[in-house]
Design an enzyme around this catalytic site. Sequence first.
Site, PDB file in Angstrom:
ATOM      1  CB  CYS A   1     -31.568 -46.713  10.215  1.00 32.83           C
ATOM      2  SG  CYS A   1     -31.815 -48.352  11.120  1.00 32.83           S
TER       3      CYS A   1
HETATM    4  N1  NAD Z   1     -31.789 -50.833  14.734  1.00 33.79           N
HETATM    5  C1  NAD Z   1     -32.837 -50.561  13.961  1.00 33.79           C
HETATM    6  O1  NAD Z   1     -33.722 -49.766  14.148  1.00 33.79           O
HETATM    7  C2  NAD Z   1     -32.607 -51.162  12.368  1.00 33.79           C
HETATM    8  C3  NAD Z   1     -33.649 -51.121  11.630  1.00 33.79           C
HETATM    9  C4  NAD Z   1     -33.342 -51.669  10.354  1.00 33.79           C
HETATM   10  C5  NAD Z   1     -32.304 -52.194   9.806  1.00 33.79           C
HETATM   11  N2  NAD Z   1     -31.193 -52.340  10.868  1.00 33.79           N
HETATM   12  C6  NAD Z   1     -29.717 -52.611  10.344  1.00 33.79           C
HETATM   13  O2  NAD Z   1     -29.823 -53.923  11.177  1.00 33.79           O
HETATM   14  C7  NAD Z   1     -28.160 -54.318  11.142  1.00 33.79           C
HETATM   15  C8  NAD Z   1     -28.319 -54.576  12.920  1.00 33.79           C
HETATM   16  O3  NAD Z   1     -28.770 -53.473  13.635  1.00 33.79           O
HETATM   17  P1  NAD Z   1     -28.978 -53.662  15.061  1.00 33.79           P
HETATM   18  O4  NAD Z   1     -29.620 -52.280  15.514  1.00 33.79           O
HETATM   19  O5  NAD Z   1     -29.856 -54.707  15.412  1.00 33.79           O
HETATM   20  O6  NAD Z   1     -27.596 -53.688  15.744  1.00 33.79           O
HETATM   21  P2  NAD Z   1     -27.268 -54.048  17.186  1.00 33.79           P
HETATM   22  O7  NAD Z   1     -25.950 -53.459  17.518  1.00 33.79           O
HETATM   23  O8  NAD Z   1     -28.501 -53.704  18.183  1.00 33.79           O
HETATM   24  O9  NAD Z   1     -26.910 -55.620  17.226  1.00 33.79           O
HETATM   25  C9  NAD Z   1     -25.988 -56.195  16.600  1.00 33.79           C
HETATM   26  C10 NAD Z   1     -25.482 -57.321  17.337  1.00 33.79           C
HETATM   27  O10 NAD Z   1     -24.692 -58.228  16.709  1.00 33.79           O
HETATM   28  C11 NAD Z   1     -23.614 -58.555  17.490  1.00 33.79           C
HETATM   29  N3  NAD Z   1     -22.446 -58.803  16.590  1.00 33.79           N
HETATM   30  C12 NAD Z   1     -21.587 -58.155  16.026  1.00 33.79           C
HETATM   31  N4  NAD Z   1     -20.693 -58.591  15.409  1.00 33.79           N
HETATM   32  C13 NAD Z   1     -20.915 -59.957  15.570  1.00 33.79           C
HETATM   33  C14 NAD Z   1     -20.422 -61.091  14.949  1.00 33.79           C
HETATM   34  N5  NAD Z   1     -19.320 -61.480  14.057  1.00 33.79           N
HETATM   35  N6  NAD Z   1     -21.113 -62.737  15.257  1.00 33.79           N
HETATM   36  C15 NAD Z   1     -21.961 -62.564  15.960  1.00 33.79           C
HETATM   37  N7  NAD Z   1     -22.669 -61.574  16.356  1.00 33.79           N
HETATM   38  C16 NAD Z   1     -22.061 -60.206  16.263  1.00 33.79           C
HETATM   39  C17 NAD Z   1     -23.394 -57.454  18.374  1.00 33.79           C
HETATM   40  O11 NAD Z   1     -22.952 -58.044  19.637  1.00 33.79           O
HETATM   41  C18 NAD Z   1     -25.010 -57.080  18.642  1.00 33.79           C
HETATM   42  O12 NAD Z   1     -25.417 -57.825  19.699  1.00 33.79           O
HETATM   43  C19 NAD Z   1     -27.574 -52.893  11.026  1.00 33.79           C
HETATM   44  O13 NAD Z   1     -27.127 -53.428   9.595  1.00 33.79           O
HETATM   45  C20 NAD Z   1     -28.683 -51.955  10.993  1.00 33.79           C
HETATM   46  O14 NAD Z   1     -28.439 -50.740   9.969  1.00 33.79           O
HETATM   47  C21 NAD Z   1     -31.245 -51.700  11.983  1.00 33.79           C
END
Ligand code: NAD
Length: 465
Positions: A305
């Site tokens: 993030c």
């Molecule tokens: N990790 C954090 O602390 C956090 C906090 C707030 C917001 N976010 C935001 O949330 C979003 C997700 O982050 P995250 O940390 O959960 O990511 P992550 O990498 O942990 O999880 C994302 C998942 O999406 C899957 N994926 C990718 N493309 C796909 C598709 N086309 N169809 C189905 N699945 C798909 C991946 O395999 C993965 O398992 C990002 O935009 C991030 O900036 C993250």
Amino acid sequence: MRSTPVDLRAPSYHRDKIDLIFRPTIIDNVVTTPAAALIDRIRTRQANIGVIGLGYVGLPLAVEFAKAGFNVTGFDVDPGKPNQINAGVSYIPDVSSAELAAVVKAGKLRGTTDMSLLGSMDAIDICVPTPLRKTKDPDLSYVVKAVEAVAATLRRDQLVILESTTYPGTTDEVVQPRLEQRGLKADVDFLLAFSPERVDPGNAQFTTRSIPKVVGGVGPASTDAAALLYGAVVSSVVQVSSTRVAEMVKLLENTFRAVNIGLVNEIALMCHKMDLDVWEVIDAAKTKPFGFMPFYPGPGLGGHCIPIDPFYLSWKARQTGFECRFIELAGQVNGSMPEYVVSRIGDALNSVRKPINGSRVHLYGVAYKRDVNDVRESPALDLLELLVKRGAVVSYTDPHVPRLEQGGHVWTTVPFETAVSQPCDCAVVATDHTDFDYRRIAELALVVDTRNALKAFSRPSIFAL
Ligand SMILES: NC(=O)c1ccc[n+]([C@@H]2O[C@H](COP(=O)([O-])OP(=O)(O)OC[C@H]3O[C@@H](n4cnc5c(N)ncnc54)[C@H](O)[C@@H]3O)[C@@H](O)[C@H]2O)c1
């Protein structure tokens, strides 16, 4: 026709108030409600909820919906994740295997890679990654792919919500046209909203359930429907007037953190020159009961993030001819911290007449922050690479990260007991995990402490940031 009985100026709706927002409107003696069947299915918890992307954000959210009684299907392109979910085994520290297994066993949550099932969902949450390209431009390819999968089976009265962090305009410029390609209109035939995810991995005090959820739709019906859905699983929902406002809210929050961390990192560099203890300065400053919020220096930014999101904003601002000076400057200061830490390691080794080249340097912690297993953008990765480039023999201990690949090298964690007993020229506290025994680390011959984890121990062999 859809009714819009919501006062969008109202700052927030709490769960008990959400039931009021869909009061039917009587037009020509016909009672109407927006997407009435969907609203009813959400209220009675019969709605099928799809969560696309089962990572740090998607899995906790899917579990919350399942615990609230909805039928939840988690979609991921990585088959390992649905498989683990269906086996009741959690891979996200904030979700215990016991709570995951309970909702899976109750038939409330299942995982799949089969995107054709999206058509049978009433509401779909998109939680896929939004990284940066090497050029620091937004990489929306994951969002686009997920949206195309939703578009392939989109039907009337489905609710689609984007949760991935992104720049203002993504929902209406990138998502909406793709969903409308087959003729259905957003906010009329289907509902479309943006709601930023604010989860803080590893934070036991504020969880998915207790963090207020900001919601902005492409129109009032979409905002209402998304607010109703989240009202079922979070303590408070804050409605805003558009998807763009909701997108900007998240970027303001994370830019605020990045800039303040940049400021305090600069203050740390300044304090070092002035021979002042920056940690003592912050501890005293934070006794001010108003107008000050403590941020702490460290080896650099990490996670998916704070190092990334501000650049989504500066990229978008640049399209309008606006240069975000604070974001660029904070990026420079924060990005220089790993180099500074390496210079402190050089100072420490120099004090015992050793060069970095050939010295054994052991990192305690490689995750980007305390008590998480996430190494994305972790400053420890830069430290490893910079130290290897300077000829150091590098190893690490992190109970949360068994294996690590960086710059063509592969490392595996050294057990803590082995690490503190084996010969080492310089130890570095890179992440202040709770379960490290800091007394043992403080007793080592030479330590660089980037997190003030050794504040209880004052020794000439301990070099602070
Ligand atoms: N990790 C954090 O602390 C956090 C906090 C707030 C917001 N976010 C935001 O949330 C979003 C997700 O982050 P995250 O940390 O959960 O990511 P992550 O990498 O942990 O999880 C994302 C998942 O999406 C899957 N994926 C990718 N493309 C796909 C598709 N086309 N169809 C189905 N699945 C798909 C991946 O395999 C993965 O398992 C990002 O935009 C991030 O900036 C993250």
